[in-house]
Design an enzyme around this catalytic site. Structure first.
Site, mmCIF file in Angstrom:
data_model
loop_
_atom_site.group_PDB
_atom_site.id
_atom_site.type_symbol
_atom_site.label_atom_id
_atom_site.label_comp_id
_atom_site.label_asym_id
_atom_site.label_seq_id
_atom_site.Cartn_x
_atom_site.Cartn_y
_atom_site.Cartn_z
ATOM 1 N N LEU A 31 -9.428 14.236 -1.706
ATOM 2 C CA LEU A 31 -8.696 14.846 -3.081
ATOM 3 C C LEU A 31 -7.432 15.338 -2.748
ATOM 4 O O LEU A 31 -6.927 15.737 -1.929
ATOM 5 C CB LEU A 31 -9.758 15.902 -3.602
ATOM 6 C CG LEU A 31 -11.248 15.399 -3.898
ATOM 7 C CD1 LEU A 31 -11.851 16.710 -4.649
ATOM 8 C CD2 LEU A 31 -11.280 14.204 -4.661
ATOM 9 N N HIS B 47 -6.343 15.025 -8.439
ATOM 10 C CA HIS B 47 -7.848 15.297 -8.707
ATOM 11 C C HIS B 47 -8.079 16.620 -9.282
ATOM 12 O O HIS B 47 -9.044 16.794 -10.088
ATOM 13 C CB HIS B 47 -8.853 14.928 -7.538
ATOM 14 C CG HIS B 47 -8.661 13.381 -7.044
ATOM 15 N ND1 HIS B 47 -8.014 13.201 -5.608
ATOM 16 C CD2 HIS B 47 -9.307 12.234 -7.224
ATOM 17 C CE1 HIS B 47 -8.032 11.997 -5.308
ATOM 18 N NE2 HIS B 47 -8.646 11.349 -6.255
ATOM 19 N N GLN C 219 -7.498 0.636 -15.313
ATOM 20 C CA GLN C 219 -9.071 1.283 -15.320
ATOM 21 C C GLN C 219 -9.471 2.040 -16.307
ATOM 22 O O GLN C 219 -10.627 1.876 -16.746
ATOM 23 C CB GLN C 219 -9.034 1.912 -13.852
ATOM 24 C CG GLN C 219 -10.335 2.880 -13.659
ATOM 25 C CD GLN C 219 -10.339 3.440 -12.401
ATOM 26 O OE1 GLN C 219 -10.698 2.692 -11.395
ATOM 27 N NE2 GLN C 219 -10.035 4.712 -12.350
ATOM 28 N N SER D 159 -1.355 9.989 -5.187
ATOM 29 C CA SER D 159 -2.598 9.034 -4.630
ATOM 30 C C SER D 159 -3.051 9.176 -3.208
ATOM 31 O O SER D 159 -2.227 9.511 -2.440
ATOM 32 C CB SER D 159 -1.946 7.491 -4.877
ATOM 33 O OG SER D 159 -3.075 6.545 -4.150
#
Ligand code: PAF
Length: 291
Positions: free
Chosen positions: A33, A37, A154, A186
């Protein structure tokens, strides 16, 4: 500290008492994470009373030769970070728990939307995302689920899944979280060496430049191709290998540049995926065409 569950039955039992009166949010992740996140969890807490974060490196969404084996697994550090933002439960199942039979006999396919963008170079990826997210939805049965807008395709596929399979789940897209130099956060950024890390923000700066130029053009369709060629050259000259750089409508339809009719005030999205060393970087930028 969030309570960790590794098994479906125990997580379901833990969540059952909340179901009648409280809202449950699911934040699906593959772990390792970062601040992006944590923003998803913070957003989840605004929409629900109980936040479940799943941490599962999903084998079915990795293609042959991709980074499934080397994908960083950092459960202890992840749980500590989740404690700092008040997540309630972590669901960290084994592969056998999620896939008693692998490959599963039952498949999820997302159809035409997967034949473009990331789906072209990762043809099985979104089917793997679809099946694991469908399973997580069935396991957690959340009222709301949060996904980052960095993975824009996504997010569109998850919204389609919820619509097509009648899941009673609100899907919320969370804004991209960036480093101070603009690079979208990321887990795969850690594959960048220090030279590559200096170069990587060019993706964001080029998308911003392109968005500005398109939004200011008096006829964006007439300049679209030449602006894309210019941006492609600058990104490639910096040392990245572009997988795609495209401008689409926000529902990921192609723009017909032959149709000279302008839709004033229309929202568009620029999407890019590019390799830099071992890292495949994704980014996107929304824009509104000049009214
Ligand atoms: O975006 C991700 O991290 C993954 O694709 C997801 C949604 C957790 C499914 O494995």
């Amino acid at each position: 500290m969030p309570i960790i569950h590794h098994h479906i039955d125990s997580l379901r039992a833990a969540l059952q008492p909340y179901r009648s009166e409280q809202r449950i949010a699911l934040v699906p992740t593959m772990g390792n994470l970062h601040q992006g996140h944590l923003q998803l969890v913070k957003l989840a807490k605004q929409h629900a009373d109980i936040v479940v974060v799943s941490i599962f490196v999903n084998p079915t969404q990795f293609g042959v030769g991709e980074d499934f084996d080397s994908y960083p697994r950092t459960l202890d550090a992840d749980v500590a970070m989740l404690a700092s933002v008040g997540a309630d439960y972590v669901f960290a199942p084994s592969s056998d728990e999620i896939y008693p039979v692998l490959p599963s006999a039952t498949a999820i396919t997302a159809g035409a939307i997967t034949s473009q963008l990331c789906g072209q170079s990762r043809p099985t990826h979104f089917d793997g995302v679809g099946i694991v997210v469908a399973k997580l939805f069935n396991i957690v049965q959340p009222d709301v689920s949060i996904f980052g807008q960095k993975d824009y395709q996504q997010l569109a596929i998850i919204k389609q899944l919820v619509r097509d399979l009648s899941y009673p789940i609100a899907i919320i897209g969370a804004p991209i979280v960036r480093a101070t130099d603009g690079l979208a956060l990321s887990s795969r950024n850690q594959y960048l060496n220090s030279d590559e890390r200096q170069i990587a923000p060019i993706l964001h700066s080029e998308l911003k430049r392109l968005a500005q130029q398109l939004s200011e053009a008096s006829n964006y369709k007439s300049v679209l191709q030449s602006l894309l060629i210019d941006s492609t050259k600058r990104i490639t000259d910096a040392g990245l290998v572009i997988d795609y750089l495209e401008v689409k409508t926000t529902d990921l339809a192609a723009i017909d540049t032959q149709d000279s009719q302008l839709t004033n005030g229309q929202d568009l999205i620029i999407l890019v995926a590019a390799w830099l060393g071992r890292a495949r970087l994704l980014d996107n930028q929304l824009l509104t065409v000049k009214p």
